[in-house]
Design an enzyme around this catalytic site. Structure first.
Site, PDB file in Angstrom:
ATOM      1  N   HIS A  46     -10.477 -10.798  -2.633  1.00  0.00           N
ATOM      2  CA  HIS A  46     -10.739  -9.612  -3.459  1.00  0.00           C
ATOM      3  C   HIS A  46     -12.212  -9.476  -3.836  1.00  0.00           C
ATOM      4  O   HIS A  46     -12.804  -8.399  -3.706  1.00  0.00           O
ATOM      5  CB  HIS A  46      -9.894  -9.670  -4.740  1.00  0.00           C
ATOM      6  CG  HIS A  46      -8.444  -9.445  -4.517  1.00  0.00           C
ATOM      7  ND1 HIS A  46      -7.510  -9.466  -5.540  1.00  0.00           N
ATOM      8  CD2 HIS A  46      -7.736  -9.191  -3.380  1.00  0.00           C
ATOM      9  CE1 HIS A  46      -6.308  -9.237  -5.037  1.00  0.00           C
ATOM     10  NE2 HIS A  46      -6.424  -9.072  -3.730  1.00  0.00           N
ATOM     11  N   ARG A 103      -7.626  -6.940  10.686  1.00  0.00           N
ATOM     12  CA  ARG A 103      -8.233  -7.789  11.712  1.00  0.00           C
ATOM     13  C   ARG A 103      -7.523  -7.640  13.045  1.00  0.00           C
ATOM     14  O   ARG A 103      -8.120  -7.796  14.100  1.00  0.00           O
ATOM     15  CB  ARG A 103      -8.208  -9.254  11.254  1.00  0.00           C
ATOM     16  CG  ARG A 103      -9.193  -9.560  10.143  1.00  0.00           C
ATOM     17  CD  ARG A 103      -9.309 -11.050   9.896  1.00  0.00           C
ATOM     18  NE  ARG A 103      -8.023 -11.704   9.942  1.00  0.00           N
ATOM     19  CZ  ARG A 103      -7.601 -12.437  10.957  1.00  0.00           C
ATOM     20  NH1 ARG A 103      -8.350 -12.585  12.023  1.00  0.00           N
ATOM     21  NH2 ARG A 103      -6.428 -13.021  10.917  1.00  0.00           N
ATOM     22  N   TYR A 140     -13.190  -4.384   8.952  1.00  0.00           N
ATOM     23  CA  TYR A 140     -13.406  -4.036   7.549  1.00  0.00           C
ATOM     24  C   TYR A 140     -14.790  -3.430   7.360  1.00  0.00           C
ATOM     25  O   TYR A 140     -14.978  -2.463   6.613  1.00  0.00           O
ATOM     26  CB  TYR A 140     -13.294  -5.275   6.664  1.00  0.00           C
ATOM     27  CG  TYR A 140     -11.928  -5.916   6.623  1.00  0.00           C
ATOM     28  CD1 TYR A 140     -10.782  -5.250   7.054  1.00  0.00           C
ATOM     29  CD2 TYR A 140     -11.781  -7.204   6.124  1.00  0.00           C
ATOM     30  CE1 TYR A 140      -9.546  -5.850   6.994  1.00  0.00           C
ATOM     31  CE2 TYR A 140     -10.540  -7.811   6.053  1.00  0.00           C
ATOM     32  CZ  TYR A 140      -9.429  -7.132   6.502  1.00  0.00           C
ATOM     33  OH  TYR A 140      -8.195  -7.728   6.432  1.00  0.00           O
ATOM     34  N   LYS A 181      -4.560  -6.664  -8.297  1.00  0.00           N
ATOM     35  CA  LYS A 181      -4.649  -7.782  -9.208  1.00  0.00           C
ATOM     36  C   LYS A 181      -4.085  -9.030  -8.540  1.00  0.00           C
ATOM     37  O   LYS A 181      -3.271  -8.891  -7.618  1.00  0.00           O
ATOM     38  CB  LYS A 181      -3.933  -7.447 -10.513  1.00  0.00           C
ATOM     39  CG  LYS A 181      -2.418  -7.725 -10.571  1.00  0.00           C
ATOM     40  CD  LYS A 181      -1.536  -7.022  -9.607  1.00  0.00           C
ATOM     41  CE  LYS A 181      -1.473  -5.542  -9.872  1.00  0.00           C
ATOM     42  NZ  LYS A 181      -0.655  -4.872  -8.821  1.00  0.00           N
ATOM     43  N   ALA A 229       0.799  -1.232   0.000  1.00  0.00           N
ATOM     44  CA  ALA A 229       0.000   0.000   0.000  1.00  0.00           C
ATOM     45  C   ALA A 229       0.829   1.278   0.000  1.00  0.00           C
ATOM     46  O   ALA A 229       0.481   2.242  -0.693  1.00  0.00           O
ATOM     47  CB  ALA A 229      -0.983  -0.006   1.170  1.00  0.00           C
ATOM     48  N   ASP A 241      -0.110 -14.688  -9.013  1.00  0.00           N
ATOM     49  CA  ASP A 241       0.654 -13.550  -8.513  1.00  0.00           C
ATOM     50  C   ASP A 241       1.449 -12.857  -9.599  1.00  0.00           C
ATOM     51  O   ASP A 241       1.324 -11.648  -9.814  1.00  0.00           O
ATOM     52  CB  ASP A 241       1.594 -14.008  -7.401  1.00  0.00           C
ATOM     53  CG  ASP A 241       2.356 -12.839  -6.805  1.00  0.00           C
ATOM     54  OD1 ASP A 241       3.551 -12.702  -7.114  1.00  0.00           O
ATOM     55  OD2 ASP A 241       1.754 -12.050  -6.074  1.00  0.00           O
TER      56      ASP A 241
END
Length: 378
Positions: A77, A35, A56, A95, A13, A176
């Protein structure tokens, strides 16, 4: 200014969103939820994020937020994108978009039911000028009829317990790393079809490397290779061979860290150079423009379906299971469930943390000079 919240304390991020937001001035990251609330607090402090939400669901319900960024494990996702849309939030989702094509269709249906909301798959490299130029060169006919395409992405990810190797979180090399060359193949040649695939496994059902072959509509062929752990320590290239010339690219997925583009045809050989500005900056600007101005963008939910179809077909061709969404437990308003609850973790022994950092900085795209050399894979 666009106000964004982050689901999960993911290591990617800062590079993918937080720093680009500060550099571009088009968005502000104002909240994070994980969490583990203590980890979220530490993450927020480190990254100067003003607020921490305790779940969340609380983040999605926050009226201050315009959008959410979802860098969770692949298997989560789809669920959280749909939940974000239901909460009225725009979505930038890492992605691969979902666990499989069926789930991508479900998300696309949810997006269509919320036409005022933007859902963008975070294929950041597609927003860089170099990618647009590669497509332009191929589509111009300069190379003639496309005969062969070869795209590879390999880098060492040998960290023990890395969630990218976990089937329950929809992991694997094709998911990935392979999603990058699959998406680029689709940009360079419309309508590729899988003709065969071979995988090397890290555990039952989980690929550490994949070699896939494709047919192209005009009679050409394509090859996509990806690896997280094999003798191919580092490979980042794309090559297009046509009847009238060829195009060769080094590092098509993160050109800001260095790239080479060479075109050869009857006129000779030329090289083209492009901006070293971060792909993530271009992506965030496109996301903000889509949200605020209704600007069109390429990595839509509908576009993601075809990418996931090719990934699914590759797994089938390799004799491996199509990835499945991770089970998500319903909200626990009483706060009585613990992280070891099987409702949260179908297998607590092997499922320690579904929102542990995923989409971590890839050593090929974000080199780590202090990282140890990986063991030999083959």
């Amino acid at each position: 200014m666009l106000k964004i919240g982050v689901l999960g304390a993911a290591k990617i991020a800062p590079r993918a969103l937080i720093k680009p937001a500060r550099r571009t001035g088009r968005a502000e990251v104002v909240a994070v939820a994980a969490r583990d609330v203590d980890r979220a607090r530490a993450y927020a402090k480190k990254n100067k994020i003003p607020r921490v939400l305790d779940s969340y669901e609380a983040l999605l319900a926050d009226p201050e937020l315009d959008a959410v960024y979802i860098p969770l494990p692949n298997g989560l996702h789809g669920h959280w994108t749909i939940a974000a849309l239901a909460a009225g939030k725009h979505v930038l989702c890492e992605k691969p978009f979902t666990a499989n094509a069926d789930e991508a269709r479900q998300v696309a249906e949810a997006a269509a039911a919320h036409p005022g909301l933007v859902v963008m798959e975070a294929f950041h490299y597609e927003y860089h000028p170099m990618t647009r130029r590669l497509v332009e060169i191929v589509q111009s006919g300069e190379l003639g009829i496309i005969k062969e395409i070869d795209i590879a992405f390999a880098a060492p990810l040998a960290k023990p317990g890395d969630i990218r190797y976990r089937l329950d979180l929809a992991g694997g090399a094709m998911m990935d790393m392979g999603c990058y060359p699959i998406s680029l193949l689709r940009l360079l040649a419309a309508g590729p079809r899988v003709t065969g695939a071979a995988a090397k496994l890290s555990s039952p059902g989980v690929d550490r490397a994949m070699d896939a072959r494709f047919s192209l509509p005009e009679g050409g062929t394509a090859r996509v290779r990806c690896s997280m752990f094999s003798t191919s320590i580092l490979r980042l290239h794309a090559e297009v061979i046509g009847s009238e010339g060829s195009l060769t690219v080094f590092n098509p997925f993160a050109p800001q860290y260095g790239h080479r583009v060479r075109i050869e045809n009857a006129s000779g050989t030329r090289r083209e150079k492009f901006s070293r500005r971060a792909t993530y900056d271009y992506q965030l600007e496109a996301f903000a423009a889509a949200v605020e101005d209704g600007a069109p963008f390429p990595t839509t939910a509908v576009d993601a379906i075809r990418t996931m179809e090719l990934i699914d077909a590759t797994y089938v061709a390799a004799g491996l299971p199509i990835r499945q969404p991770t089970t998500v437990a319903p909200p626990d308003p009483a706060g009585t469930r613990t992280d070891a609850d099987p409702a949260v973790h179908p297998n607590p022994a092997t499922h320690p943390d579904p929102d542990a950092p995923t989409n971590q900085p890839n050593p090929a795209l974000h080199p780590d000079p202090d990282a140890p050399a990986p063991p030999k894979g083959d």
